[in-house]
Structure formats: structure tokens, C-alpha cells
Design an enzyme around this catalytic site. Sequence first.
Site, PDB file in Angstrom:
ATOM      1  N   ARG A  62      32.712  26.581  25.215  1.00 23.62           N
ATOM      2  CA  ARG A  62      31.928  25.341  25.295  1.00 23.62           C
ATOM      3  C   ARG A  62      32.398  24.438  26.440  1.00 23.62           C
ATOM      4  O   ARG A  62      31.600  23.845  27.160  1.00 23.62           O
ATOM      5  CB  ARG A  62      32.034  24.620  23.950  1.00 23.62           C
ATOM      6  N   ARG A  88      21.593  21.201  22.653  1.00 26.96           N
ATOM      7  CA  ARG A  88      23.033  21.471  22.586  1.00 26.96           C
ATOM      8  C   ARG A  88      23.817  20.180  22.698  1.00 26.96           C
ATOM      9  O   ARG A  88      23.383  19.249  23.373  1.00 26.96           O
ATOM     10  CB  ARG A  88      23.460  22.392  23.728  1.00 26.96           C
ATOM     11  N   ASN A 102      19.872   9.856  24.553  1.00 28.64           N
ATOM     12  CA  ASN A 102      19.311  10.978  23.811  1.00 28.64           C
ATOM     13  C   ASN A 102      18.202  10.460  22.896  1.00 28.64           C
ATOM     14  O   ASN A 102      18.321   9.354  22.353  1.00 28.64           O
ATOM     15  CB  ASN A 102      20.413  11.616  22.951  1.00 28.64           C
ATOM     16  N   HIS A 104      16.169  11.317  19.355  1.00 29.49           N
ATOM     17  CA  HIS A 104      16.399  12.090  18.132  1.00 29.49           C
ATOM     18  C   HIS A 104      15.256  11.808  17.154  1.00 29.49           C
ATOM     19  O   HIS A 104      14.918  10.639  16.928  1.00 29.49           O
ATOM     20  CB  HIS A 104      17.745  11.684  17.521  1.00 29.49           C
TER      21      HIS A 104
END
Length: 211
Positions: A62, A88, A102, A104
Site C-alpha cells: 500500500r 481506495r 472526498n 461520500h
Amino acid sequence: MVVLISGTGSNMAALVDAAEDPAYGVDVVAVGSDRRGTRGIELAEKAGVPTFVVPFRDYSDRAEWDTAMADRISGYAPDLVVSAGFMRLLGPAVVGRHAAVNIHPALLPSFPGAHAVRDALAHGVRVTGTTIHFLDEGVDSGPIIDQVAVPVEDGDDESSLHERIKAVERRMLVDTVGRLAREGWTVDGRHVRFGRTEHSVTDATDTKEQR
Ligand code: GAR
């Protein structure tokens, strides 16, 4: 800004459309993805926006993937990274270098994670919605910028509810990102305000919390 996507890219496409108007105040300098061959990347290419793909499976862990992603993003020197359907978790390399937001599909802090719409339906809530927030290193845990509620209707399934959320999301995303670009922002703990503080304008270090 650089927009990150993993799939259909309808939110990204709304941003690219909005950015065609110079008064909107945003340039989409690139669209990036963790997946090859997605509809979203195809849409961005058709719109003439540079694209890049950093597939997770090409890296041994990662941290390596996160650094590769951060390097590709940094190559475009964006003022803001927008995760719009990017599925991700972005790690410290990306989040530490760039201010990032972000979207959501739930009213955080309820239903974080990859199956927000399914989880909200399973819980039986009558109202859910969408959230735009700054990214930190947690899962959907950063300071909230805006939220819009969407009622759950009798007979909704995951797909019908998600489509109604996405229609609301596109408007909220375009509106919020435009305001961040034109007005700047200040983060004070968990509280986000539009507008630059006097301190942020004169501070040569220009932290990512105050632009
Ligand atoms: C959007 O609903 C976004 O909120 C969600 O994926 C969808 C992408 O749609 N993101 C997440 O679930 C992140 N945890 P799009 O590709 O059509 O813009």
C-alpha cells in the site's frame, strides 16, 4: 485540481463541465484512477483532460502504491485533489502532500466505508445523503465541509437510492469545489469555513489547512 475516480466518473464529468466556464475558477489539470479501462477515464479522455492510472496491483504494498500515486499527482502541481468516487484509501504520501477532499454517499459520521448506501438501507434509516469532507488518514473521517440530506423512499433498493444521491452529490460537489477555489478555506479543528484568514494570506508557509 486533480480529480481521482475509480469507476463511472459522473461526478468528475460534472466538474469538468463546470470548469469549462472561466468564471467557475477551476482548471481540471488531470483525472487519475487506480483502475484501467474505466468509463470515467474514457469520459475524461473524450473531454480532452490528461489522464493517468496507477493500478494498485502493480505495487507490492500500500505504501509503495500511495507514493506512486502521490508522485503522479504532484507532477500536475494541483492546489486541490478531489476524490470523486475513488474507492481506495489514500495514504500519508498523498494526504500529507496535498489538500484533498472526498465525497461520500452518506451523512458522515454515519456509514463510512465502501458500502455506504447498502449499509444505510440495511440499517433502515429514513434519511441519508451525501457529505463532502477534507481527507485525513482515516476512513471518511476528515473535517466536514458540506452535507445534503436525501430521503429514503419505500421500495428503494441500493441502485435507486444511490442514483438519487448522486444527482444531489453532483450539485453539491460542483458548488463546494468552486467555492473552495474562489474563496479559499480555513480549517479549525473539525470546523471548515470558506474564506482565507488574514493569517493565511500573509503566511509564507501557506499550510494546506489555510488557503
Ligand atoms: C459516488 O456516489 C461517490 O460518493 C461514491 O462513489 C460514487 C461514484 O460515482 N464514493 C464512495 O462510495 C467513496 N467511499 P461516479 O463514479 O458516478 O461519480
